[in-house]
Design a protein around this motif. Structure first.
Motif: not given
Length: 92
Positions: A72-92
């Motif tokens: 994304f441009t400006p670059n700081r939005w890569n972190s801002v938007l990335g922090e909104l994504i919550h991935l599920p925990k990997e099951e072992s």
């Protein structure tokens, strides 16, 4: 989802952010309902819907825009938007 003009540009490096916000579609609430149903249970998905002459049209569902390699441009939005994504925990 709140139809707010964003200050960042998307993943295509040759595009620019529009200076004028786009008018809110009359069918926005219907589009929200469709998106909620199609995105249920997914940590991230982009759903393209369009309003033409008062009707909603489906474009596509995208799980990895730009094959997951775009920025994304400006670059700081890569972190801002990335922090909104919550991935599920990997099951072992």
């Amino acid at each position: 989802m709140n139809w707010e003009h964003q200050e960042f540009c998307g993943l295509n490096p040759v595009t620019r952010n529009g200076l004028t916000p786009v008018a809110r579609p009359a069918t926005l609430e219907m589009m929200r309902q469709i998106c909620r149903k199609l995105a249920k249970g997914k940590p991230f998905v982009r759903i393209d819907l369009y309003e033409v002459s008062g009707k909603v049209y489906f474009g596509e569902v995208t799980f990895y825009p730009m094959s997951g390699m775009g920025t994304f441009t400006p670059n700081r939005w890569n972190s801002v938007l990335g922090e909104l994504i919550h991935l599920p925990k990997e099951e072992s």
